[in-house]
Scaffold this active site. Structure first.
Site, mmCIF file in Angstrom:
data_model
loop_
_atom_site.group_PDB
_atom_site.id
_atom_site.type_symbol
_atom_site.label_atom_id
_atom_site.label_comp_id
_atom_site.label_asym_id
_atom_site.label_seq_id
_atom_site.Cartn_x
_atom_site.Cartn_y
_atom_site.Cartn_z
ATOM 1 N N GLU A 62 0.812 -1.214 0.000
ATOM 2 C CA GLU A 62 0.000 0.000 0.000
ATOM 3 C C GLU A 62 0.848 1.267 0.000
ATOM 4 O O GLU A 62 0.568 2.220 -0.721
ATOM 5 C CB GLU A 62 -0.967 0.022 1.191
ATOM 6 C CG GLU A 62 -2.163 -0.891 1.015
ATOM 7 C CD GLU A 62 -1.859 -2.342 1.335
ATOM 8 O OE1 GLU A 62 -0.744 -2.629 1.816
ATOM 9 O OE2 GLU A 62 -2.738 -3.195 1.102
ATOM 10 N N HIS A 131 -11.621 -4.234 8.652
ATOM 11 C CA HIS A 131 -12.090 -4.124 7.267
ATOM 12 C C HIS A 131 -13.418 -3.381 7.198
ATOM 13 O O HIS A 131 -14.173 -3.568 6.255
ATOM 14 C CB HIS A 131 -12.268 -5.511 6.640
ATOM 15 C CG HIS A 131 -10.990 -6.258 6.401
ATOM 16 N ND1 HIS A 131 -10.248 -6.792 7.413
ATOM 17 C CD2 HIS A 131 -10.323 -6.537 5.254
ATOM 18 C CE1 HIS A 131 -9.178 -7.395 6.908
ATOM 19 N NE2 HIS A 131 -9.195 -7.244 5.599
#
Lengths: 330, 342, 462
Positions: A62, A131
């Site tokens: 990321e 999440h």
């Protein structure tokens, strides 16, 4: 221009395809966005149409990926970087906050950073604490970024096209539960301006300012309230930074009451900013009751479905808060 | 470039045993390299003095002693090639063609500075010369360099990107992620670690599991080259090879320049972690004196020419400081300019 | 040419530094790189090396005093260079009062309670009415002259809401129609005064008001750059600054604010010190001033310090002349006597208390003061206000605790022969505050030593 019913995910995919068709500088980067089609199938089959150079799978990196997108944006490209889940932005904060947001300023206006970052966000999928977060307020705190939260398929397409055309970094938070929601979407290219809220429902007794999926919950609550004779106005904020103060102020001056509804953690969240903005504005002298916020609970998002529902505002919560506010019991 | 290569071929035919840079580059290029090294040194000394007189706000990180690395690496670069730089980036900025007067102006916070007084020492860059910025975050520029290389690839250009960073950055995640992506995508990047032995006060021996940062290259399937960072010719040789490889589409390289900063980490460093002996030993290997001697020894410059070069640099520095002093301050009402594109 | 040895900046926020010790004596030989002296900063001691080799001479940087960054503290003469005659005077220290902050001296009679150093005590303000009402209800009540205190709110805990005010306004209108000559209810008049004050403030904030004097604020000088804002002392007004300004020649904009109960703001009420501070802040806001140099005298000095410590305005510098609020005692005989004075004899008598040498009080100055007070409005207002600020020989507020966090340059000027506020109150302030004590002067150094005060002002507003 013909309008069809598309899902929110399809609307986003269509926006990306239109932009890539029109401008070869536009390309996509992200984890598993190629043949897999993206974790939420938002990129779908775009790789077949545009090839793996322009629909570019990244390693699970990321920070590196976000930095590559920033570097490409500074040097003439128009990257759209997809985070698999908005929670993973925590791994890339350095590049977003220190680099993308500040590069133009630090270099005295000599560069711009036209990067778009897409963040699937929010709870309701049973994916638990890592999440399911709604972290948009973090980014709203950073000058140099623009932060948007489209709530409908129409806005998702139009705001994404506006974001791709924008010379500055735009963070787009897409609530995961909205991906399958269908709505009318015009064909072809159009934009919905960044920084402009939308009054979704006119009302006279109460302003409900909501974001993302909460806009739909607020509209549902407004119908229930209408049956009781309470006339609520629903404002879809759409952009967190730069915030459309004028629309919210005008609405509160009209209704004298403000209820903020958002999924992010209540404390120091988007609703806190809206509340403070109104308290400081000319609308203050029009308030006929306290400003009320409904936001996420002060907990991580739990796994159990009943617990998961309990930590974010639901329609009955909005109805109750609105009723108390309008009747002067709060 | 073509001319330089032809020269190198001719030299090798003649059995030339001069240091690489001296046979590879035209005398004018070499003279200019020496001029840039002086300019970096005197710029930083001038900035340091201005700082001590209170004319410069904040802090600064001096690269005195590391000039051969900045100049040697940039020798084979064109204006279309790009670099990303570091908090110790004044040398990179000058080696990539910036004017010292606008750098001084930036240090003094003036509107005529490269960043119009918004960036200061830690963000200094002449973007028009392909410098994408010094960076206050250790390792912050490395993924950005990879992104710039991706742009080059997608725009079908033949340029390259150099990413400068220090030894401290080799333990940041950004370093590893960026090297991996660049290698997987075979992008035209040259990663240049200027290993001055210390990340602030912590030595590489105490911070890094491998003896050389270049050893990390093996993990990303790219060449890892160690050079004497105080030898301009050795640095330039490694750079020429890596740039050629990148332009040929063969992917990234990692160069480790072993060097030393004569000064502390920043202006508030008390230098408790290095011995006087160590510092003096490195000062004795000063890159500027070594390159200057080579140029004279091999007849590329006379002593008089060297002296004239020094005087020119002195004038440029003095003029630069005067320009900066005389430049206007930014207006506070313009403080929000450049946050967004209007 | 000899090499200058300067006091270098060694820390990010350093404007001055202190040499804690010299390692080399005047006349000694030094080698480039030898440690010359040590600088003390908040964080650490830093050793400073010789910038050249030679002989150390003309050492002017004394140990233990604050020296501005960049100042030469010595010279190094190379071999063959002759040191100049050591005629260089030692660098004057940046004025400061050394030593830890001392607690304020106890009051002579022991009756006054110790003043807490960390708080401004709001004393004497009228008790807050404790009305619970929504902002809309309050606005409607102001617009329709409804007394909120007289209403029973229908909201939670009796909160007055808009509908309650509307109901009351309708009832009152019906009553007026029935009896048009009814005298307004008690409590009505203050409410109306409140409306007028607010209306004026709002009008100023929205109008384009750069450099336009207003009722309580006067632009004494126009110019470019950060404005200087002047706040007068108790019993005084804008006009009192004019003598000082004749000696102050900077072309900067200068705004003078009249405090409530003073000058042009004679009719503005104030319930205590906090109201004065709020008044200054709202005048600055109305003038669109976000950044300013602040200077104040006596009571105005205390107000300036409080404003500087707040967030309403960014103070670039702060100059306090004989400031109040630093210690417990004050000559309330003077404050009461002067407040009441409106004839020449009384006025002259009390004004003589202000200065060490009465000769500085020109007839013109006295007469102008007399004319301003002749109609009795100022004496009445100040007699009302005075006891809310000073009574029983005690200052009822303190700004002393604010000084620690004042980050801008601060200078305090006092007269050693001050008969209103003892000059010892300026002792024991934090070390970053510059203190200038003029031994022979009274409570108005800006009048008695206007050149010197103007020079200090010019230094700090640079």
């Amino acid at each position: 221009m013909t309008t069809r019913e598309l899902s929110y995910a399809q609307a986003i995919q269509e926006a990306m395809a239109i932009a890539m068709e029109a401008d070869e500088r536009v390309f996509l980067m992200g984890e598993d966005i190629g043949v897999y089609g993206g974790a939420f199938q938002v990129t779908g089959d775009l790789v077949e149409r545009f090839g793996p150079e322009r629909v570019r799978d990244t390693p699970i990196s990321e920070l590196g990926g976000a930095g590559v997108a920033v570097g490409a944006a500074v040097t003439g490209m128009r990257p759209i970087f997809e985070f698999q889940f908005s929670d993973f932005a925590t791994l890339a904060m350095e590049q977003i906050v220190n680099q993308a947001a500040k590069m133009r300023y630090m270099l005295g206006g000599e560069v711009s950073v036209p990067v778009v970052m897409r963040f699937p966000a929010g709870s309701g999928t049973g994916a638990a604490a890592q999440h399911s977060q709604s972290l948009e307020a973090w980014f709203g705190h950073v000058p140099g970024l623009k932060v948007i939260q489209p709530a409908t398929p129409h806005d998702a397409k139009g705001m994404l096209l506006a974001a791709i055309a924008d010379p500055d970094p735009v963070m787009i938070f897409e609530h995961k539960l909205l991906y399958k929601m269908k709505g009318p979407v015009p064909e072809g290219h159009y934009t919905v301006p960044i920084g402009k809220a939308e009054v979704r429902r006119q009302g006279s007794q109460l302003t409900i300012v909501a974001t993302a999926i909460m806009v739909h919950k607020a509209l549902e609550a407004a119908e229930t309230l209408a049956a009781e004779g309470i006339d609520a106005e629903v404002v879809d904020l759409r952009t967190i930074r730069p915030m459309d103060k004028d629309t919210v102020i005008a609405s509160v001056k009209k209704t004298s009451r403000l209820l903020c509804v958002y999924e992010g953690v209540k404390t120091l969240g988007v609703g806190a900013e809206v509340s403070a903005m109104i308290a400081e504005s000319e609308a203050f002298d029009y308030l006929d009751g306290p400003i009320v916020r409904l936001g996420g609970a002060e907990t991580p998002i739990p796994y159990n479905p009943e617990l998961e529902k309990a930590v974010v505002p639901q329609v009955p919560d909005i109805v109750t808060a609105a009723r108390e506010l309008v009747s002067g019991r709060r | 470039m073509a001319k330089a290569q032809a020269q190198a071929v001719a030299d090798s035919v003649r059995g030339d045993n001069r240091p690489f840079a001296l046979s590879h580059f035209e005398p004018a290029v070499l003279e200019d390299a020496l001029r840039q090294m002086y300019l970096i040194r005197r710029f930083e000394e001038g900035a340091e003095e201005s700082y001590m007189r209170g004319l410069v706000h904040g802090t600064m990180h001096l690269s005195i002693g590391q000039e051969a690395s900045a100049v040697g690496i940039c020798l084979p670069l064109t204006d279309a090639d790009m670099i990303t730089s570091t908090h110790r980036g004044h040398g990179h900025c000058i080696a990539k063609g910036a004017e010292v007067k606008r750098m001084f102006a930036e240090f003094f916070g003036k509107t005529t500075g490269y960043c119009k007084g918004r960036g200061g020492s830690m963000h200094i860059a002449d973007v028009s010369k392909g410098n994408l910025g010094a960076n206050g975050i250790v390792g912050g520029g490395i993924p950005i360099a990879v992104g710039a290389a991706l742009s080059i690839r997608m725009q079908k250009r033949n340029d390259v990107v150099v990413s400068f960073f220090g030894d401290g950055a080799n333990n940041e995640g950004a370093f590893h992620e960026a090297l991996n992506i660049a290698a997987v995508w075979k992008l035209p990047v040259i990663f240049v670690c200027e290993n001055n032995g210390y990340g602030m006060s912590t030595s590489t021996a105490r911070s890094t599991a491998v003896p050389n940062v270049a050893d990390r290259a093996a993990a990303y399937a790219m060449p890892g080259v160690i050079v004497d960072g105080n030898d301009l010719s050795a640095v330039a040789e490694a750079s020429v090879a890596a740039v050629e490889r990148a332009r040929a589409g063969e992917g990234p390289s990692l160069i480790e320049c072993k060097t030393y900063r004569h000064r502390g980490h920043s202006k508030s460093d008390r230098n408790r972690y290095r011995t006087k002996e160590e510092i003096e030993a490195w000062i004795a290997r000063d890159p500027i004196g070594r390159f200057e001697s080579q140029l004279v020894e091999y007849g590329i410059m006379t002593r008089d020419a060297v002296e004239a070069l020094r005087e020119n640099v002195e004038r440029e520095i003095a003029d630069g400081i005067e320009f900066a002093k005389a430049s206007p301050m930014p207006l506070t009402q313009d403080v929000a300019m450049y946050v967004y594109t209007d | 040419m000899p090499t200058e040895v300067i006091l270098p900046k060694v820390d990010m926020d350093m404007a001055t530094g202190r040499i804690s010790r010299w390692f080399v004596e005047e006349g000694a030989a030094v080698k480039k790189g030898d440690v010359l002296f040590e600088i003390e900063t908040d964080k650490a001691a830093m050793e400073i090396d010789a910038p050249a080799s030679g002989t150390l001479a003309n050492v002017t940087g004394r140990e233990g005093v604050d020296i501005p960054v960049g100042e030469a503290v010595a010279w190094i003469y190379a071999e063959g260079e002759t040191p100049a005659k050591a005629d260089a005077a030692p660098i004057p220290a940046v004025p400061s009062v050394p030593g830890p902050a001392a607690p304020p001296a106890p009051a002579a009679n022991g009756a006054a309670p110790a003043v807490s150093a960390s708080q401004i005590e709001p004393v004497g303000s009228e008790p807050v009415a404790g009305i619970r009402a929504t902002p809309l209800a309050r606005r409607l009540a102001r617009q329709r002259n409804v007394d909120l205190a007289a209403l029973d709110g229908t909201g939670p805990k009796g909160r007055v809401q808009a509908k309650d005010v509307e109901r009351a306004a309708t009832v009152a209108a019906e009553a007026r129609e029935r009896a048009p000559a009814v005298v307004p209810a008690a409590g009505h008049t203050p409410a109306r005064g409140d409306v007028e004050v607010r209306a004026r403030a709002v009008g100023q904030a929205t109008a384009p008001i750069t450099r336009q004097s207003s009722a309580a604020s006067t632009w004494l000088r126009q110019g470019e750059g950060t404005p200087l804002v002047l706040i007068h002392g108790f019993g005084s007004e804008t006009a009192s600054w004019r003598p000082l300004l004749t000696a102050f020649d900077r072309a900067m904009p200068i705004l003078s604010i009249d405090l409530p109960g003073h000058g042009a703001a004679v009719d503005l009420p104030a319930g205590g010190f906090d109201d004065l501070v709020a008044h200054v802040e709202s005048e600055l806001a109305a003038q669109n001033i976000g950044v300013a140099h602040l200077a104040g005298h006596s009571l105005g000095g205390a107000a300036a310090a409080a404003v500087a410590a707040g967030v309403a305005v960014e103070a670039r510098s702060l100059l306090l002349i004989a400031p109040a609020g630093l210690g417990p005692e004050i000559n309330t005989g003077f404050t009461e006597g002067f407040a009441a004075a409106h004839d020449e004899t009384a006025l002259r008598t009390w004004m003589r208390e202000l200065v060490a040498d009465p000769a500085v009080l020109s007839d013109g100055f006295v007469n102008a003061t007399l004319r301003a007070r002749a109609d009795g409005r100022l004496p009445a207002a100040q007699t009302r206000l005075g006891p809310l600020l000073f009574s029983q020989a005690t200052q009822r507020f303190s700004v002393r605790g604010l000084f620690e966090r004042l980050a801008m340059p601060v200078k305090v000027i006092a007269g050693g022969a001050d008969r209103i506020i003892p000059s010892r109150h300026v002792q024991g302030l934090p070390g970053h505050v510059g203190v200038h004590l003029f031994a022979g002067l009274g409570h108005m150094p800006q009048l008695e030593a206007r050149e010197a005060v103007a020079r200090l002002l010019a230094e700090i507003v640079r």
